[in-house]
Write a protein that holds these residues in place. Structure first.
Motif, mmCIF file in Angstrom:
data_model
loop_
_atom_site.group_PDB
_atom_site.id
_atom_site.type_symbol
_atom_site.label_atom_id
_atom_site.label_comp_id
_atom_site.label_asym_id
_atom_site.label_seq_id
_atom_site.Cartn_x
_atom_site.Cartn_y
_atom_site.Cartn_z
ATOM 1 N N GLY A 190 27.156 25.439 52.088
ATOM 2 C CA GLY A 190 27.240 26.825 51.661
ATOM 3 C C GLY A 190 26.639 27.807 52.642
ATOM 4 N N SER A 191 26.573 29.057 52.189
ATOM 5 C CA SER A 191 26.122 30.161 53.035
ATOM 6 C C SER A 191 24.653 30.019 53.398
ATOM 7 C CB SER A 191 26.340 31.496 52.293
ATOM 8 O OG SER A 191 25.693 32.549 52.963
ATOM 9 N N ARG A 218 25.768 24.205 42.509
ATOM 10 C CA ARG A 218 26.915 25.086 42.757
ATOM 11 C C ARG A 218 27.325 25.087 44.225
ATOM 12 N NH1 ARG A 218 25.439 30.295 38.836
ATOM 13 N NH2 ARG A 218 25.668 29.145 36.863
ATOM 14 N N ARG A 219 26.369 24.911 45.118
ATOM 15 C CA ARG A 219 26.693 24.898 46.544
ATOM 16 C C ARG A 219 27.357 23.582 46.947
ATOM 17 N NH1 ARG A 219 23.657 28.544 49.800
ATOM 18 N NH2 ARG A 219 23.408 27.005 51.452
ATOM 19 N N ASP A 220 26.914 22.492 46.374
ATOM 20 C CA ASP A 220 27.460 21.173 46.699
ATOM 21 C C ASP A 220 28.120 20.595 45.456
ATOM 22 O OD1 ASP A 220 26.548 21.296 49.275
ATOM 23 O OD2 ASP A 220 24.708 20.183 48.877
ATOM 24 N N SER A 273 21.675 21.453 51.732
ATOM 25 C CA SER A 273 22.911 21.721 51.009
ATOM 26 C C SER A 273 23.910 22.425 51.913
ATOM 27 C CB SER A 273 22.627 22.587 49.774
ATOM 28 O OG SER A 273 22.172 23.878 50.161
ATOM 29 N N ALA A 296 25.138 31.023 45.978
ATOM 30 C CA ALA A 296 25.615 29.982 45.067
ATOM 31 C C ALA A 296 27.076 29.634 45.279
ATOM 32 C CB ALA A 296 25.401 30.427 43.613
ATOM 33 N N GLU A 346 26.672 35.075 47.642
ATOM 34 C CA GLU A 346 27.122 33.981 48.489
ATOM 35 C C GLU A 346 26.185 32.785 48.442
ATOM 36 O OE1 GLU A 346 27.477 35.631 52.342
ATOM 37 O OE2 GLU A 346 28.941 37.168 51.767
ATOM 38 N N PRO A 385 30.291 27.758 46.427
ATOM 39 C CA PRO A 385 30.507 26.346 46.774
ATOM 40 C C PRO A 385 30.999 26.210 48.195
ATOM 41 C CG PRO A 385 32.290 27.152 45.391
ATOM 42 C CD PRO A 385 31.258 28.240 45.433
#
Length: 495
Positions: free
Chosen positions: A188-189, A120-122, A186, A258, A256, A260
């Protein structure tokens, strides 16, 4: 900080404080098996409750990774109770025990949760991150093979299940190392929940590694485990791991984790570089250690690991070089393109015009240059605002580009001024091109232009100077027109 934000962050803070007190109190519990077992399981189940409560506050599609973490913590903490019951009531201490499936359940559950977060992050594939994770896992995999897996005699049918169970633990740890490394690489946050998750996984790995080291230490390891303060401290590492998952899920930034984001750069930071270097040096370090003892027992394993690490380093270098090349191409493109209109900028024009004149000289062809300037653009900006002015520049440049021939080049010279290169064009061709562009000008706007045909001798600067003089003549003559510059007195052609 607003009252609402304080209220949102309170559950994580309260749980963290209560959990810290519980772990501290564990250090002073009486040396009674059932007291200590109940306390460990209670802390683990509290972490599960915190995970479920935190996940319940999230939208349903975002709960899956936290449910998987909860399943892993529940399985592992429940295994503590099962192990003590099996030992105290049934004398089951030899592997595999009924508790091993519970302990091992941590690994696939947490790996599944990490896989969901990473996906979900990448949203795009990140081969550099994958290679980094493979490099670190391969290095630590050699340690697991040499000191844990290889010494186990899997050929003995009487102990095959026991040995397979023993081997499953380091394999599970390697799986967590791979997934944790990939999570760290990854996008994301990277707020507090991200680091609580990373801290929990690190605590599990530290605890498991400590048990492996103690087991390899023989009687010394058994003596250390027999020390109450030492065993309590080691058990507390796992309690911290249980708790940190819950703190992460209760934190207001859990959603946050997860979210993207764009892929992280393929560059190598100092920390990552040090970790990759350390993983790559594990193979020669193991070889040196065995050589020092006078007996190299795992030569083939070390050679295979070294080969894999070498190929991974080459792959990482190739990815890094490709990334640098793409960045360089992008920088060159931005340096030659106008950010607003996407047209070539003044730098690109200054490179292109001399080349065009040289081609015209070789082919004995005419070439014309025009300078366009939107009429009363400042007044339009003041009336409609700068965003509207930007939209006009974008729309006008696109319309003019469509009205010109494929071989013609239009560039933004600066502000509301544009330049047009018309290869193989004489005065008549240039006027017709400017007429088409003037008719295509959007939003009821007009432009003034100066057109100059190269005389075959002058420099590019001299050619532009004549076109610019013709532009000023068009402005002075009332705008909305094209002036043709001649070698002597410019002549007027109303558009």
């Amino acid at each position: 900080m607003s009252e609402q934000r304080v209220r949102a962050g309170r559950p994580a803070t309260v749980f963290a404080v209560v959990a810290a007190l519980a772990i501290t109190a564990y250090q002073f519990l009486p040396d009674h098996l059932w007291w200590r077992t109940a306390w460990q399981v209670g802390v683990g189940w509290a972490g599960v409750a915190a995970l479920l409560a935190g996940a319940h506050r999230l939208p349903r599609p975002e709960r899956l990774p936290w449910w998987l973490f909860a399943a892993g913590v529940f399985s592992n903490s429940t295994g503590i109770a099962v192990a003590h019951v099996a030992e105290a009531w049934y004398g089951l201490i030899d592997l595999p025990t009924p508790a091993d499936p519970f302990f091992l359940g941590l690994y696939p559950a947490c790996a599944g949760g990490l896989a969901v977060l990473i996906r979900r992050r990448d949203r795009r594939s990140d081969w550099a991150a994958l290679v980094d994770a493979a490099t670190i896992t391969t290095g630590f995999g050699l340690l697991a093979w040499v000191y844990v897996i290889s010494p186990v005699n899997l050929g003995d049918p009487m102990d095959r299940m026991a040995h397979a169970t023993q081997v499953a633990y380091p394999i599970g740890d390697l799986l967590l190392i791979a997934m944790t490394t990939r999570l760290l690489r990854s996008g994301g946050s990277r707020g507090a929940p991200f680091w609580w998750i990373t801290g929990s996984l690190t605590a599990f790995l530290i605890g498991d590694s400590a048990w492996v080291v103690l087991d390899n230490m023989g009687e010394t390891g058994e003596a250390l485990i027999g020390l109450r303060w030492f065993s309590t401290a080691l058990e507390s590492v796992f309690l911290v791991a249980f708790v940190l998952f819950g703190v992460a899920c209760l934190h207001r930034g859990a959603r946050e984790v997860a979210a993207p984001a764009d892929a992280r750069p393929a560059g190598l930071g100092k920390g990552l570089l040090a970790l990759l270097a350390g993983a790559s040096l594990i193979a020669p370090a193991v070889l040196a250690a065995q050589t020092a003892t006078g007996q190299v027992e795992d030569g083939w394993s070390i050679a295979a690991c070294s080969a894999v690490l070498f190929l991974l380093v080459v792959a990482r270098m190739a990815l890094l070089i490709r990334h640098v090349e793409r960045q360089s191409d992008r920088v060159r493109e931005l340096a030659r393109s106008d950010e607003l209109t996407g047209l070539p900028n003044r730098r690109a024009w200054n490179d292109e015009l001399p080349r065009a004149l040289e081609r015209a000289r070789r082919n004995s062809e005419p070439v014309a240059v025009a300078i366009l300037d939107l009429d009363r653009f400042k007044q339009y900006n003041d009336t409609h605002g700068h965003p509207a002015g930007d939209q006009l520049l974008k729309a006008a440049s696109a319309a003019w580009h469509s009205a010109l021939r494929d071989v013609d080049v239009i560039a933004r010279f600066g502000g509301e001024e544009f330049v047009v290169l018309l290869p193989a064009a004489d005065v008549g061709d240039g006027l017709r091109a400017m007429d088409r562009a003037l008719e295509a000008t959007p939003l009821g706007q007009t432009f003034s232009a100066g057109l100059a045909v190269w005389d075959g001798v002058e420099t590019s600067d001299e050619l532009l100077k004549r076109a610019d003089a013709a532009l000023y003549a068009a402005k002075a003559a009332g705008r909305n027109r094209v002036e043709v510059a001649a070698s002597g007195q410019p002549s007027s052609a109303a558009a």
